[in-house]
Design a protein around this motif. Structure first.
Motif, PDB file in Angstrom:
ATOM      1  N   HIS A  24       9.896   0.068  13.540  1.00  0.00           N
ATOM      2  CA  HIS A  24      10.616   0.199  12.271  1.00  0.00           C
ATOM      3  C   HIS A  24       9.825   0.954  11.205  1.00  0.00           C
ATOM      4  O   HIS A  24      10.225   0.963  10.040  1.00  0.00           O
ATOM      5  CB  HIS A  24      10.996  -1.194  11.741  1.00  0.00           C
ATOM      6  CG  HIS A  24      11.939  -1.920  12.637  1.00  0.00           C
ATOM      7  ND1 HIS A  24      13.291  -1.671  12.649  1.00  0.00           N
ATOM      8  CD2 HIS A  24      11.721  -2.876  13.580  1.00  0.00           C
ATOM      9  CE1 HIS A  24      13.868  -2.448  13.544  1.00  0.00           C
ATOM     10  NE2 HIS A  24      12.945  -3.180  14.121  1.00  0.00           N
ATOM     11  N   ASP A 167      14.856  -7.782  15.729  1.00  0.00           N
ATOM     12  CA  ASP A 167      15.647  -6.564  15.488  1.00  0.00           C
ATOM     13  C   ASP A 167      17.068  -6.922  15.059  1.00  0.00           C
ATOM     14  O   ASP A 167      17.633  -6.287  14.157  1.00  0.00           O
ATOM     15  CB  ASP A 167      15.718  -5.691  16.745  1.00  0.00           C
ATOM     16  CG  ASP A 167      14.433  -4.957  17.045  1.00  0.00           C
ATOM     17  OD1 ASP A 167      13.581  -4.841  16.145  1.00  0.00           O
ATOM     18  OD2 ASP A 167      14.272  -4.513  18.204  1.00  0.00           O
ATOM     19  N   ALA A 171      18.731  -5.884  11.542  1.00  0.00           N
ATOM     20  CA  ALA A 171      20.002  -5.147  11.488  1.00  0.00           C
ATOM     21  C   ALA A 171      21.004  -5.868  10.598  1.00  0.00           C
ATOM     22  O   ALA A 171      21.720  -5.237   9.809  1.00  0.00           O
ATOM     23  CB  ALA A 171      20.565  -4.960  12.902  1.00  0.00           C
ATOM     24  N   THR A 172      21.052  -7.186  10.700  1.00  0.00           N
ATOM     25  CA  THR A 172      21.965  -7.967   9.861  1.00  0.00           C
ATOM     26  C   THR A 172      21.587  -7.872   8.391  1.00  0.00           C
ATOM     27  O   THR A 172      22.454  -7.695   7.527  1.00  0.00           O
ATOM     28  CB  THR A 172      21.967  -9.445  10.313  1.00  0.00           C
ATOM     29  OG1 THR A 172      22.406  -9.490  11.675  1.00  0.00           O
ATOM     30  CG2 THR A 172      22.895 -10.288   9.457  1.00  0.00           C
ATOM     31  N   ARG A 174      20.034  -5.449   6.936  1.00  0.00           N
ATOM     32  CA  ARG A 174      20.228  -4.081   6.451  1.00  0.00           C
ATOM     33  C   ARG A 174      21.692  -3.688   6.328  1.00  0.00           C
ATOM     34  O   ARG A 174      22.014  -2.675   5.725  1.00  0.00           O
ATOM     35  CB  ARG A 174      19.507  -3.085   7.364  1.00  0.00           C
ATOM     36  CG  ARG A 174      18.007  -3.154   7.193  1.00  0.00           C
ATOM     37  CD  ARG A 174      17.294  -2.147   8.053  1.00  0.00           C
ATOM     38  NE  ARG A 174      15.872  -2.084   7.703  1.00  0.00           N
ATOM     39  CZ  ARG A 174      14.945  -1.515   8.460  1.00  0.00           C
ATOM     40  NH1 ARG A 174      15.292  -0.946   9.595  1.00  0.00           N
ATOM     41  NH2 ARG A 174      13.698  -1.506   8.063  1.00  0.00           N
ATOM     42  N   SER A 175      22.594  -4.482   6.914  1.00  0.00           N
ATOM     43  CA  SER A 175      24.016  -4.107   6.886  1.00  0.00           C
ATOM     44  C   SER A 175      24.697  -4.590   5.629  1.00  0.00           C
ATOM     45  O   SER A 175      24.241  -5.347   4.860  1.00  0.00           O
ATOM     46  CB  SER A 175      24.740  -4.640   8.123  1.00  0.00           C
ATOM     47  OG  SER A 175      24.737  -6.052   8.122  1.00  0.00           O
TER      48      SER A 175
END
Length: 175
Positions: A24, A167, A171-172, A174-175
């Protein structure tokens, strides 16, 4: 993204931090590396330096303050260390890794090229020393998991498996 990774000695915090940092593009700020570097500078073993830290609060407090200041002031970092989850107040994600003492002893023994009996005794001594120091300095019970968003077993999953779980959390977020 600002995250912390904590856990007892030999739980895999450094491995996971390096894995996630590379994937990342995050910078790792490691309290353990700071501690080892200071021990080496003073030509002391980790056990002896730990005893010095036990008698001189300035050692721990210097490391903790540096990591906290750096981690809270930067983006795109992973603060890795036993107290990181407690100290980095603005972390987006706090992770604790766990593994049995037997598992961690084997890892430490292999990593540090020492027999398992010595590695186990050293690990138990280190944990107790750190537990007392953190309680005394900051009133932090290192066994209290309430500040962590995710508690994972590094005995059950390897670094890639742990990374996949984290990860998904990243992802959660950042969404």
């Amino acid at each position: 993204m600002r995250m912390t990774i904590s856990g007892p000695p030999g739980s895999g915090t450094t491995s996971l931090a390096k894995y996630l940092a590379q994937k990342h593009e995050l910078r790792v700020i490691s309290a353990g590396e700071m501690f080892r570097s200071l021990a080496k500078e003073r030509e002391m073993s980790l056990a002896d330096f730990g005893k010095l830290a036990e008698s001189d609060a300035a050692v721990d407090k210097l490391i903790d303050a540096r990591q906290k200041e750096t981690a809270e002031g930067e983006d795109n970092i992973i603060a890795e260390g036993r107290l990181s989850g407690w100290m980095v107040s603005n972390a987006d994600l706090r992770i604790w890794l766990s593994a049995s003492l037997d598992c961690r002893t084997k890892r430490i023994s292999s990593r540090d090229s020492e027999d398992e009996t010595h590695a186990r005794a050293h690990t138990e001594e280190r944990q107790e020393c750190e537990r007392k120091r953190y309680l005394g300095y900051y009133n932090i019970d290192i066994n209290d998991m309430s500040v962590y968003d995710i508690v994972l077993s590094s005995e059950r999953w390897d670094v890639e498996g742990l990374g996949a779980i984290v990860d998904a959390a990243i992802a959660t977020l950042r969404s």
